[in-house]
Design an enzyme around this catalytic site. Structure first.
Site, PDB file in Angstrom:
ATOM      1  CE  LYS A 142      -4.153  -1.936   2.126  1.00 44.90           C
ATOM      2  NZ  LYS A 142      -5.220  -1.754   3.101  1.00 44.90           N
TER       3      LYS A 142
ATOM      4  CG  ASP B 150      -8.302   0.433   3.573  1.00 51.11           C
ATOM      5  OD1 ASP B 150      -9.027  -0.448   3.073  1.00 51.11           O
ATOM      6  OD2 ASP B 150      -7.060   0.452   3.465  1.00 51.11           O
TER       7      ASP B 150
ATOM      8  CB  ALA C 295      -5.240   0.011  10.713  1.00 55.04           C
TER       9      ALA C 295
ATOM     10  NE  ARG D  90       3.225  -1.496  21.581  1.00 57.33           N
ATOM     11  CZ  ARG D  90       3.399  -2.652  20.984  1.00 57.33           C
ATOM     12  NH1 ARG D  90       3.248  -3.779  21.659  1.00 57.33           N
ATOM     13  NH2 ARG D  90       3.715  -2.707  19.697  1.00 57.33           N
TER      14      ARG D  90
HETATM   15  P1  ATR Z   1      -1.242  -1.583  10.642  1.00 60.94           P
HETATM   16  O1  ATR Z   1      -0.843  -1.226   9.252  1.00 60.94           O
HETATM   17  O2  ATR Z   1      -2.087  -2.816  10.729  1.00 60.94           O
HETATM   18  O3  ATR Z   1      -1.835  -0.433  11.385  1.00 60.94           O
HETATM   19  P2  ATR Z   1       1.210  -1.141  12.036  1.00 60.94           P
HETATM   20  O4  ATR Z   1       1.471   0.097  11.259  1.00 60.94           O
HETATM   21  O5  ATR Z   1       2.335  -2.098  12.321  1.00 60.94           O
HETATM   22  O6  ATR Z   1       0.105  -2.035  11.345  1.00 60.94           O
HETATM   23  O7  ATR Z   1       0.510  -0.713  13.425  1.00 60.94           O
HETATM   24  C1  ATR Z   1       0.126  -1.633  14.384  1.00 60.94           C
HETATM   25  C2  ATR Z   1      -0.585  -0.904  15.499  1.00 60.94           C
HETATM   26  O8  ATR Z   1      -0.984  -1.853  16.497  1.00 60.94           O
HETATM   27  C3  ATR Z   1       0.257   0.120  16.217  1.00 60.94           C
HETATM   28  O9  ATR Z   1      -0.579   1.141  16.723  1.00 60.94           O
HETATM   29  C4  ATR Z   1       0.873  -0.718  17.346  1.00 60.94           C
HETATM   30  O10 ATR Z   1       1.305   0.041  18.442  1.00 60.94           O
HETATM   31  P3  ATR Z   1       2.801   0.666  18.432  1.00 60.94           P
HETATM   32  O11 ATR Z   1       2.734   1.862  17.541  1.00 60.94           O
HETATM   33  O12 ATR Z   1       3.070   0.986  19.845  1.00 60.94           O
HETATM   34  O13 ATR Z   1       3.690  -0.428  17.897  1.00 60.94           O
HETATM   35  C5  ATR Z   1      -0.350  -1.519  17.736  1.00 60.94           C
HETATM   36  N1  ATR Z   1      -0.035  -2.762  18.449  1.00 60.94           N
HETATM   37  C6  ATR Z   1       0.390  -3.925  17.921  1.00 60.94           C
HETATM   38  N2  ATR Z   1       0.554  -4.849  18.876  1.00 60.94           N
HETATM   39  C7  ATR Z   1       0.216  -4.251  20.053  1.00 60.94           C
HETATM   40  C8  ATR Z   1       0.161  -4.676  21.412  1.00 60.94           C
HETATM   41  N3  ATR Z   1       0.502  -5.922  21.771  1.00 60.94           N
HETATM   42  N4  ATR Z   1      -0.236  -3.789  22.338  1.00 60.94           N
HETATM   43  C9  ATR Z   1      -0.571  -2.527  22.008  1.00 60.94           C
HETATM   44  N5  ATR Z   1      -0.546  -2.070  20.732  1.00 60.94           N
HETATM   45  C10 ATR Z   1      -0.161  -2.911  19.777  1.00 60.94           C
END
Ligand code: ATR
Length: 288
Positions: A65, A101, A130, A151
């Site tokens: 993407k 999306d 997302a 987080r």
């Molecule tokens: P996507 O494209 O699916 O959004 P991404 O850009 O890798 O994937 O983002 C994943 C999101 O899920 C982020 O907000 C991540 O938090 P961080 O920015 O702190 O990494 C969050 N996320 C993933 N696993 C998590 C967990 N175990 N606890 C809290 N937040 C989590």
């Protein structure tokens, strides 16, 4: 026959060919839509090949993407703000990049789930791709407040900087999960991938207003881990992201064909299929 494709890696699991075939039957459009596996280092070559075969448009999924964003020769405003493209329309020499999306999420909430967003207090959990794709379409619905919690607080702060000029009258706050103590929300949207890890977000349990609506962009056979947590924390109205999947497809279809399909019947068919599975893996409403 006009040709469309989903380009990604992997693509075998995708429901998009089924969804677009159903839309085409409904609206009596003559088109084909197939899943096209691109090599990890061969996205632009795959796009070039598909255009040479007179492809009219494509959806783009994981992991391309961002590459699609770079390859587009023109971007819609929502794609520019999302920093990612999931829909190409090929016009002469132009590749128009869009992102459906976020509007898919918003349409699922407002239309399919009868969950209005105007004037409501909305909490968006996550600050990855997302979440980023959802921010501008959420502002366009005019919530009274939009709070982004993540987080890693710095990533939420980056979104604050990127979207501050889109907030309009909406109060726009970002922070960490701990900062939510004492706050209450009408709509809570999980855009993190925590459900994939079967994890739990460290959220205060009392963030839900009495009739709060809780949405997880992920979907599976039953409650996602996040929805299961929200249910035990007292949320009464919940939904997974299957409708977002169908609505982002409907938006792409409408862009390409100029006619809006009836997404509700396709969504209920997919829901029946999913319910018949004893266990289905979790998938994102953004198609991966
Ligand atoms: P996507 O494209 O699916 O959004 P991404 O850009 O890798 O994937 O983002 C994943 C999101 O899920 C982020 O907000 C991540 O938090 P961080 O920015 O702190 O990494 C969050 N996320 C993933 N696993 C998590 C967990 N175990 N606890 C809290 N937040 C989590």
């Amino acid at each position: 026959m006009d040709r469309y494709a989903l380009i990604g890696h992997p693509v075998e699991h995708s429901k998009s060919p089924h969804i677009h075939a159903a839309f085409a039957r409904q609206t009596r459009q003559e088109l084909s839509y197939r899943a096209l596996l691109a090599p990890l280092d061969g996205f632009s070559d795959t796009v070039r090949m598909f255009r040479a075969e007179h492809g009219r448009g494509a959806n783009i999924t994981v992991p391309f993407k961002i590459e699609a964003y770079a390859l587009a020769t023109r971007l819609t405003e929502r794609a520019r703000l999302a920093g990612a493209v999931n829909t190409f329309t090929f016009e002469d020499d132009a590749i128009i990049g869009d992102n459906t999306d976020g509007i898919g999420l918003v349409r699922d909430l407002i239309i399919n789930l009868a969950c209005p967003l105007a004037g409501r207090r909305v909490l968006l959990l996550g600050a990855g791709g997302a979440a980023r794709g959802a921010v501008f379409p959420l502002f366009q619905t005019k919530p009274v407040s939009l709070t982004i919690a993540n987080r890693t607080i710095e990533r939420a702060q980056e979104l604050r900087t990127a979207f501050a000029s889109c907030a309009g009258q909406t109060a726009f706050t970002v922070g960490g999960f701990g900062d939510l103590k004492g706050w209450e929300f009408d709509v809570v949207i999980n855009a993190t991938s925590v459900s994939l890890e079967n994890g739990v977000l460290p959220l205060p349990g009392n963030i839900f207003a009495p009739d709060a609506f809780v949405y997880d962009m992920m979907y599976g056979a039953g409650d996602t881990p996040f929805l299961a947590w929200a249910r035990t924390a007292g949320a009464a109205r919940l939904s997974d992201g299957l409708g977002m999947l169908v609505e982002q497809a409907a938006e792409s279809f409408t862009l390409w064909r100029g006619v809006r399909p009836n997404s509700a019947s396709v969504l209920s068919g997919l829901r029946r299929k999913l319910a018949s599975k004893s266990k289905a893996e979790l998938i994102s409403g953004r198609e991966f």
